[in-house]
Design a protein around this motif. Structure first.
Motif, mmCIF file in Angstrom:
data_model
loop_
_atom_site.group_PDB
_atom_site.id
_atom_site.type_symbol
_atom_site.label_atom_id
_atom_site.label_comp_id
_atom_site.label_asym_id
_atom_site.label_seq_id
_atom_site.Cartn_x
_atom_site.Cartn_y
_atom_site.Cartn_z
ATOM 1 N N PRO A 1 0.792 -1.241 0.000
ATOM 2 C CA PRO A 1 0.000 0.000 0.000
ATOM 3 C C PRO A 1 0.824 1.292 0.000
ATOM 4 O O PRO A 1 0.542 2.198 -0.810
ATOM 5 N N PRO A 2 1.856 1.446 0.853
ATOM 6 C CA PRO A 2 2.654 2.675 0.786
ATOM 7 C C PRO A 2 3.396 2.834 -0.541
ATOM 8 O O PRO A 2 3.566 3.956 -1.025
ATOM 9 N N VAL A 3 3.829 1.714 -1.125
ATOM 10 C CA VAL A 3 4.535 1.779 -2.407
ATOM 11 C C VAL A 3 3.597 2.263 -3.504
ATOM 12 O O VAL A 3 3.938 3.154 -4.298
ATOM 13 N N PRO B 1 -2.163 4.749 7.669
ATOM 14 C CA PRO B 1 -1.960 3.547 6.850
ATOM 15 C C PRO B 1 -3.126 3.306 5.893
ATOM 16 O O PRO B 1 -4.292 3.380 6.279
ATOM 17 N N GLY B 2 -2.785 3.054 4.640
ATOM 18 C CA GLY B 2 -3.798 2.784 3.634
ATOM 19 C C GLY B 2 -4.461 4.017 3.071
ATOM 20 O O GLY B 2 -5.252 3.927 2.131
ATOM 21 N N LYS B 3 -4.139 5.196 3.618
ATOM 22 C CA LYS B 3 -4.770 6.427 3.153
ATOM 23 C C LYS B 3 -3.750 7.492 2.778
ATOM 24 O O LYS B 3 -3.798 8.038 1.677
ATOM 25 N N THR B 4 -2.830 7.797 3.683
ATOM 26 C CA THR B 4 -1.831 8.832 3.394
ATOM 27 C C THR B 4 -0.405 8.371 3.676
ATOM 28 O O THR B 4 0.520 9.160 3.554
ATOM 29 N N GLN B 5 -0.237 7.119 4.056
ATOM 30 C CA GLN B 5 1.104 6.639 4.394
ATOM 31 C C GLN B 5 1.900 6.332 3.130
ATOM 32 O O GLN B 5 1.586 5.414 2.385
ATOM 33 N N THR B 6 2.939 7.119 2.892
ATOM 34 C CA THR B 6 3.825 6.898 1.760
ATOM 35 C C THR B 6 5.042 6.101 2.223
ATOM 36 O O THR B 6 5.201 5.829 3.416
ATOM 37 N N VAL B 7 5.908 5.748 1.300
ATOM 38 C CA VAL B 7 7.088 4.953 1.653
ATOM 39 C C VAL B 7 7.985 5.669 2.665
ATOM 40 O O VAL B 7 8.404 5.058 3.658
ATOM 41 N N PRO B 8 8.316 6.965 2.468
ATOM 42 C CA PRO B 8 9.174 7.629 3.459
ATOM 43 C C PRO B 8 8.576 7.636 4.866
ATOM 44 O O PRO B 8 9.298 7.404 5.848
#
Length: 225
Positions: free
Chosen positions: A11-13, A177-184
Motif C-alpha cells: 500500500p505505501p509503495v 496507513p492505507g490512506k496517506t502513508q507513503t514509503v518515506p
C-alpha cells in the motif's frame, strides 16, 4: 529477521507511486508554463519572483509543511473554501500529499526547464515568428520540441523528488496507513517501532525506483558517453 509482510508492504509503495506520478505531471505542466513565460518577459522584480520559486528547494520540509498547513487548514479561508466545494478537508488526505510534493518538486522542474529554454537558439524562434507563427505556435512547434530532453529530465527529477518527500507530507497529510502513508513515512514508523525488515524492504524499493528514474536522465545522446 522476520519475513516481509507483503500485505503491509505494497500500500505505501502504490500510494507513493501514485502521488509521485500525479504531482510530477502537475509540477511539469506548471514548471513548463512558468519557465516559458519567464523566459519571454523581463520586468522589475523578476529576480525576486524567481527566488521565491526556488525557496521550497532550500527551506526545511517542515517549514514548507507548516506553511501549507496554515494555508490549507480548516481554519483558513482557502481550506474552508475547498472543504465547502468537495465536502471534505484537503489536509490529512492523499491530495494533501500531492500538494506537498508539487510544491517541493516545482523548483527542480522550473529550473531545469528554464535552462532548457535558455539553451534554444533564438534565431530558430525568430524564424518561426518571421513566417507568421504566433507565440503559442512557436512554443508548440519549436521551443518545446527543442527542449524535449530538458522536459524529460525535469519530469524525472520532479518524480524522484516527489517520491522521496517526507517532512511536508507528514505535516499536512499525516501518516494514516492505507490512506496517506507513503514509503518515506512508512520507513520512519518501521524504524521507530524496531521493524528493521519492513524498513529495509521499503528503503530498497525507493532506492531501486529512484535509481532507475535517475538512470533515465543519464541516457547517452547522439551515441555519446
Amino acid at each position: 529477521m522476520s519475513a516481509i509482510d507483503w500485505a503491509v508492504f505494497w500500500p505505501p509503495v502504490r500510494l507513493s507511486l501514485q502521488v509521485a506520478l500525479l504531482s510530477s505531471v502537475i509540477a511539469a505542466v506548471a514548471g513548463i508554463a512558468v519557465a516559458w513565460k519567464m523566459s519571454l518577459t523581463t520586468f522589475r522584480g523578476k529576480i525576486f519572483l524567481e527566488t521565491a520559486f526556488m525557496l521550497p528547494l532550500v527551506l526545511p520540509p517542515t517549514v514548507v509543511g507548516f506553511i501549507l498547513l496554515v494555508l490549507l487548514g480548516r481554519k483558513s479561508l482557502l481550506g474552508q473554501w475547498i472543504e465547502a466545494i468537495f465536502s471534505a478537508p484537503v489536509i490529512f488526505s492523499w491530495w494533501a500529499a500531492v500538494i506537498a510534493s508539487v510544491v517541493v518538486a516545482f523548483p527542480l522542474v522550473y529550473q531545469t526547464m528554464k535552462s532548457g529554454f535558455s539553451g534554444i537558439d533564438q534565431d530558430l524562434e525568430d524564424a518561426g515568428r518571421s513566417i507568421g507563427a504566433n507565440e503559442w505556435q512557436v512554443f508548440r512547434y519549436i521551443s518545446l520540441p527543442l527542449a524535449g530532453r530538458a522536459l524529460m529530465t525535469a519530469f524525472i527529477l520532479g518524480f524522484a523528488r516527489a517520491l522521496g518527500e517526507f517532512g511536508a507530507t507528514l505535516m499536512i497529510a499525516g501518516n494514516i496507513p492505507g490512506k496517506t502513508q507513503t514509503v518515506p513515512t512508512a520507513i520512519y514508523v518501521a524504524v521507530d517501532s524496531g521493524n528493521q525488515t519492513m524498513a529495509w524492504a521499503w528503503t530498497g524499493s525507493i532506492i531501486i525506483i529512484s535509481f532507475i528514474m535517475l538512470l533515465l536522465t543519464r541516457q547517452p545522446r547522439d551515441g555519446k558517453e
